[in-house]
Write an enzyme that holds these catalytic residues in place. Structure first.
Site, PDB file in Angstrom:
ATOM      1  N   ARG A 146      10.799  -0.211  11.573  1.00 49.57           N
ATOM      2  CA  ARG A 146       9.709  -0.025  12.520  1.00 49.57           C
ATOM      3  C   ARG A 146       9.769  -1.080  13.615  1.00 49.57           C
ATOM      4  O   ARG A 146      10.007  -2.250  13.337  1.00 49.57           O
ATOM      5  CB  ARG A 146       8.368  -0.128  11.785  1.00 49.57           C
ATOM      6  CG  ARG A 146       8.065   1.124  10.991  1.00 49.57           C
ATOM      7  CD  ARG A 146       6.904   0.949  10.040  1.00 49.57           C
ATOM      8  NE  ARG A 146       5.777   0.197  10.583  1.00 49.57           N
ATOM      9  CZ  ARG A 146       4.675  -0.080   9.891  1.00 49.57           C
ATOM     10  NH1 ARG A 146       4.567   0.337   8.623  1.00 49.57           N
ATOM     11  NH2 ARG A 146       3.710  -0.762  10.428  1.00 49.57           N
TER      12      ARG A 146
ATOM     13  N   ARG B 128      -9.957   0.573   8.389  1.00 46.91           N
ATOM     14  CA  ARG B 128      -9.537  -0.766   8.785  1.00 46.91           C
ATOM     15  C   ARG B 128     -10.628  -1.515   9.528  1.00 46.91           C
ATOM     16  O   ARG B 128     -10.420  -2.672   9.891  1.00 46.91           O
ATOM     17  CB  ARG B 128      -8.329  -0.654   9.719  1.00 46.91           C
ATOM     18  CG  ARG B 128      -6.977  -0.926   9.056  1.00 46.91           C
ATOM     19  CD  ARG B 128      -5.921  -0.698  10.125  1.00 46.91           C
ATOM     20  NE  ARG B 128      -4.684  -1.385   9.905  1.00 46.91           N
ATOM     21  CZ  ARG B 128      -3.611  -0.839   9.324  1.00 46.91           C
ATOM     22  NH1 ARG B 128      -3.666   0.373   8.817  1.00 46.91           N
ATOM     23  NH2 ARG B 128      -2.495  -1.519   9.244  1.00 46.91           N
TER      24      ARG B 128
ATOM     25  N   ARG C  84      -1.002  -8.548  13.435  1.00 48.52           N
ATOM     26  CA  ARG C  84      -1.557  -7.556  12.505  1.00 48.52           C
ATOM     27  C   ARG C  84      -2.334  -8.248  11.386  1.00 48.52           C
ATOM     28  O   ARG C  84      -3.370  -7.772  10.934  1.00 48.52           O
ATOM     29  CB  ARG C  84      -0.427  -6.688  11.954  1.00 48.52           C
ATOM     30  CG  ARG C  84       0.090  -5.700  13.019  1.00 48.52           C
ATOM     31  CD  ARG C  84       1.504  -5.248  12.782  1.00 48.52           C
ATOM     32  NE  ARG C  84       1.694  -4.594  11.521  1.00 48.52           N
ATOM     33  CZ  ARG C  84       2.888  -4.429  10.937  1.00 48.52           C
ATOM     34  NH1 ARG C  84       3.982  -4.876  11.527  1.00 48.52           N
ATOM     35  NH2 ARG C  84       2.974  -3.807   9.797  1.00 48.52           N
TER      36      ARG C  84
ATOM     37  N   ARG D 178      11.538  -4.911   5.567  1.00 52.27           N
ATOM     38  CA  ARG D 178      11.242  -3.520   5.195  1.00 52.27           C
ATOM     39  C   ARG D 178      12.084  -2.524   5.996  1.00 52.27           C
ATOM     40  O   ARG D 178      12.261  -2.663   7.194  1.00 52.27           O
ATOM     41  CB  ARG D 178       9.756  -3.254   5.459  1.00 52.27           C
ATOM     42  CG  ARG D 178       9.392  -1.775   5.505  1.00 52.27           C
ATOM     43  CD  ARG D 178       7.915  -1.553   5.386  1.00 52.27           C
ATOM     44  NE  ARG D 178       7.122  -2.107   6.465  1.00 52.27           N
ATOM     45  CZ  ARG D 178       5.784  -2.146   6.445  1.00 52.27           C
ATOM     46  NH1 ARG D 178       5.117  -1.694   5.404  1.00 52.27           N
ATOM     47  NH2 ARG D 178       5.133  -2.658   7.454  1.00 52.27           N
TER      48      ARG D 178
ATOM     49  N   LYS E 192       0.824  -1.214   0.000  1.00 50.25           N
ATOM     50  CA  LYS E 192       0.000   0.000   0.000  1.00 50.25           C
ATOM     51  C   LYS E 192       0.859   1.265   0.000  1.00 50.25           C
ATOM     52  O   LYS E 192       0.659   2.169  -0.804  1.00 50.25           O
ATOM     53  CB  LYS E 192      -0.928   0.026   1.237  1.00 50.25           C
ATOM     54  CG  LYS E 192      -1.820  -1.202   1.356  1.00 50.25           C
ATOM     55  CD  LYS E 192      -2.700  -1.145   2.602  1.00 50.25           C
ATOM     56  CE  LYS E 192      -1.958  -1.182   3.928  1.00 50.25           C
ATOM     57  NZ  LYS E 192      -1.258  -2.458   4.217  1.00 50.25           N
TER      58      LYS E 192
HETATM   59  P1  ADP Z   1       0.972  -1.761   7.696  1.00 47.60           P
HETATM   60  O1  ADP Z   1       0.766  -1.040   6.421  1.00 47.60           O
HETATM   61  O2  ADP Z   1       2.294  -2.441   7.786  1.00 47.60           O
HETATM   62  O3  ADP Z   1      -0.172  -2.628   8.088  1.00 47.60           O
HETATM   63  P2  ADP Z   1       0.426   0.751   9.100  1.00 47.60           P
HETATM   64  O4  ADP Z   1       1.557   1.680   9.059  1.00 47.60           O
HETATM   65  O5  ADP Z   1      -0.741   1.008   8.227  1.00 47.60           O
HETATM   66  O6  ADP Z   1       1.014  -0.702   8.893  1.00 47.60           O
HETATM   67  O7  ADP Z   1      -0.131   0.654  10.593  1.00 47.60           O
HETATM   68  C1  ADP Z   1       0.740   0.404  11.692  1.00 47.60           C
HETATM   69  C2  ADP Z   1      -0.087   0.290  12.967  1.00 47.60           C
HETATM   70  O8  ADP Z   1      -0.759   1.535  13.225  1.00 47.60           O
HETATM   71  C3  ADP Z   1      -1.217  -0.747  12.933  1.00 47.60           C
HETATM   72  O9  ADP Z   1      -0.758  -2.047  13.278  1.00 47.60           O
HETATM   73  C4  ADP Z   1      -2.183  -0.176  13.974  1.00 47.60           C
HETATM   74  O10 ADP Z   1      -1.728  -0.422  15.309  1.00 47.60           O
HETATM   75  C5  ADP Z   1      -2.070   1.329  13.721  1.00 47.60           C
HETATM   76  N1  ADP Z   1      -3.035   1.805  12.703  1.00 47.60           N
HETATM   77  C6  ADP Z   1      -2.736   2.357  11.492  1.00 47.60           C
HETATM   78  N2  ADP Z   1      -3.855   2.686  10.824  1.00 47.60           N
HETATM   79  C7  ADP Z   1      -4.898   2.318  11.629  1.00 47.60           C
HETATM   80  C8  ADP Z   1      -6.309   2.365  11.494  1.00 47.60           C
HETATM   81  N3  ADP Z   1      -6.905   2.851  10.383  1.00 47.60           N
HETATM   82  N4  ADP Z   1      -7.067   1.901  12.536  1.00 47.60           N
HETATM   83  C9  ADP Z   1      -6.505   1.423  13.650  1.00 47.60           C
HETATM   84  N5  ADP Z   1      -5.178   1.318  13.836  1.00 47.60           N
HETATM   85  C10 ADP Z   1      -4.371   1.772  12.833  1.00 47.60           C
HETATM   86  P1  ADP Z   2       2.230  -1.820   3.223  1.00 44.72           P
HETATM   87  O1  ADP Z   2       2.199  -0.323   3.191  1.00 44.72           O
HETATM   88  O2  ADP Z   2       1.043  -2.443   2.539  1.00 44.72           O
HETATM   89  O3  ADP Z   2       2.391  -2.362   4.622  1.00 44.72           O
HETATM   90  P2  ADP Z   2       4.820  -1.562   1.842  1.00 44.72           P
HETATM   91  O4  ADP Z   2       4.464  -0.786   0.630  1.00 44.72           O
HETATM   92  O5  ADP Z   2       5.524  -0.855   2.944  1.00 44.72           O
HETATM   93  O6  ADP Z   2       3.499  -2.319   2.415  1.00 44.72           O
HETATM   94  O7  ADP Z   2       5.687  -2.825   1.387  1.00 44.72           O
HETATM   95  C1  ADP Z   2       6.263  -3.718   2.343  1.00 44.72           C
HETATM   96  C2  ADP Z   2       7.687  -4.078   1.917  1.00 44.72           C
HETATM   97  O8  ADP Z   2       7.635  -4.881   0.735  1.00 44.72           O
HETATM   98  C3  ADP Z   2       8.549  -2.866   1.569  1.00 44.72           C
HETATM   99  O9  ADP Z   2       9.878  -3.101   2.037  1.00 44.72           O
HETATM  100  C4  ADP Z   2       8.509  -2.790   0.047  1.00 44.72           C
HETATM  101  O10 ADP Z   2       9.741  -2.290  -0.487  1.00 44.72           O
HETATM  102  C5  ADP Z   2       8.288  -4.242  -0.367  1.00 44.72           C
HETATM  103  N1  ADP Z   2       7.378  -4.366  -1.510  1.00 44.72           N
HETATM  104  C6  ADP Z   2       6.299  -3.593  -1.819  1.00 44.72           C
HETATM  105  N2  ADP Z   2       5.697  -4.011  -2.951  1.00 44.72           N
HETATM  106  C7  ADP Z   2       6.408  -5.105  -3.385  1.00 44.72           C
HETATM  107  C8  ADP Z   2       6.301  -5.982  -4.519  1.00 44.72           C
HETATM  108  N3  ADP Z   2       5.317  -5.845  -5.417  1.00 44.72           N
HETATM  109  N4  ADP Z   2       7.206  -6.987  -4.607  1.00 44.72           N
HETATM  110  C9  ADP Z   2       8.188  -7.134  -3.682  1.00 44.72           C
HETATM  111  N5  ADP Z   2       8.360  -6.347  -2.602  1.00 44.72           N
HETATM  112  C10 ADP Z   2       7.475  -5.330  -2.448  1.00 44.72           C
END
Ligand code: ADP
Ligand code: ADP
Ligand code: ZN
Length: 215
Positions: A161, A88, A172, A127, A13
């Site tokens: 992170r 979410r 998660r 990541r 994302k």
């Molecule tokens: P990822 O894309 O790896 O799932 P995020 O950066 O979106 O992680 O979110 C990290 C953490 O922040 C989540 O595990 C949760 O604790 C909190 N968080 C983020 N967005 C939301 C949301 N829309 N509702 C509730 N908690 C959230």
């Molecule tokens: P999200 O925001 O959904 O949690 P990220 O965009 O941060 O996910 O991606 C998670 C990790 O995977 C990052 O280190 C990113 O560089 C890698 N990544 C993202 N998209 C791809 C893909 N299509 N193939 C391989 N690795 C990816």
């Protein structure tokens, strides 16, 4: 244009939102980024969110929806918003409908990044980001062109992170399955959902999303 990028942790994302920001007049509204900034700044929201985030659980609906509302009122989001990591839960989906309608805006698409969960642990655990400009990297899938130097800003400092460890990722993932995946049918009923193969390489995923937005 207002779109939601939906998918479990590591689906891509943030990576895809950053591409869209670079290519279009859109802003990325990431509740995860907003919450991490609040934790870093030690605000009341940050103090409340810190332990919840470290455990991989969800922060309260009221907190995240308030953050999104504040962001939507800033002028830069008028050209279009990419919701990354929000909504979410079903309550957040309803809150977003209200936040948008109050501002005479509407959702155009919900892009679901479909991924193989087994591959996500490796994505999340590998990541890291540039500590200075935030550019995203991965130990295996996206290395800097020069080892240890950010492609974008030249910084040599990177960060990971605290919640990007295998154990927290499992929590998660479970949260995603239990609370986030069930909101898809709401958007399906409105004809908004478009599915993209999130296991393809980053460029192919980006091209698929562009194709949807231009359709
Ligand atoms: P990822 O894309 O790896 O799932 P995020 O950066 O979106 O992680 O979110 C990290 C953490 O922040 C989540 O595990 C949760 O604790 C909190 N968080 C983020 N967005 C939301 C949301 N829309 N509702 C509730 N908690 C959230
Ligand atoms: P999200 O925001 O959904 O949690 P990220 O965009 O941060 O996910 O991606 C998670 C990790 O995977 C990052 O280190 C990113 O560089 C890698 N990544 C993202 N998209 C791809 C893909 N299509 N193939 C391989 N690795 C990816
Ligand atoms: Zn950088």
């Amino acid at each position: 244009m207002n779109i939601i990028l939906l998918g479990p942790p590591g689906a891509g994302k943030g990576t895809q939102a950053a591409r869209l920001v670079a290519e279009r007049q859109m802003v990325q509204l990431s509740t995860g980024d907003m919450l991490r900034a609040a934790v870093k700044a030690g605000t009341p929201v940050g103090l409340q969110a810190k332990a919840v985030m470290e455990a991989g659980e969800l922060v309260s609906d009221a907190i995240v929806s308030a953050l999104i509302g504040e962001r939507l009122d800033q002028a830069d989001s008028a050209g279009g918003a990419i919701f990354d990591g929000y909504p979410r839960t079903e309550a957040q989906a309803h809150a977003l409908d209200l936040l948008l309608s109050e501002r005479a805006r509407a959702l155009d698409f919900v892009v679901e990044l479909q991924v193989d969960e087994a591959a996500l642990i490796e994505r999340v655990v590998g990541r890291y980001t540039c500590a200075k400009c935030g550019e995203g990297y991965h130990d295996r899938f996206k290395l800097p062109m020069v080892a240890g130097v950010c492609d974008v800003c030249g910084s040599t400092e990177f960060k990971r992170r605290p919640d990007d460890n295998a154990e927290t990722v499992r929590t998660r993932m479970a949260e995603y399955r239990a609370k986030t995946a069930p909101i898809l049918p709401l958007y399906e009923a409105r004809g908004l959902v478009r599915r993209v193969d999130g296991m393809a390489d980053m460029d192919a995923v980006g091209a698929a999303i562009s194709g949807i937005l231009e359709a």
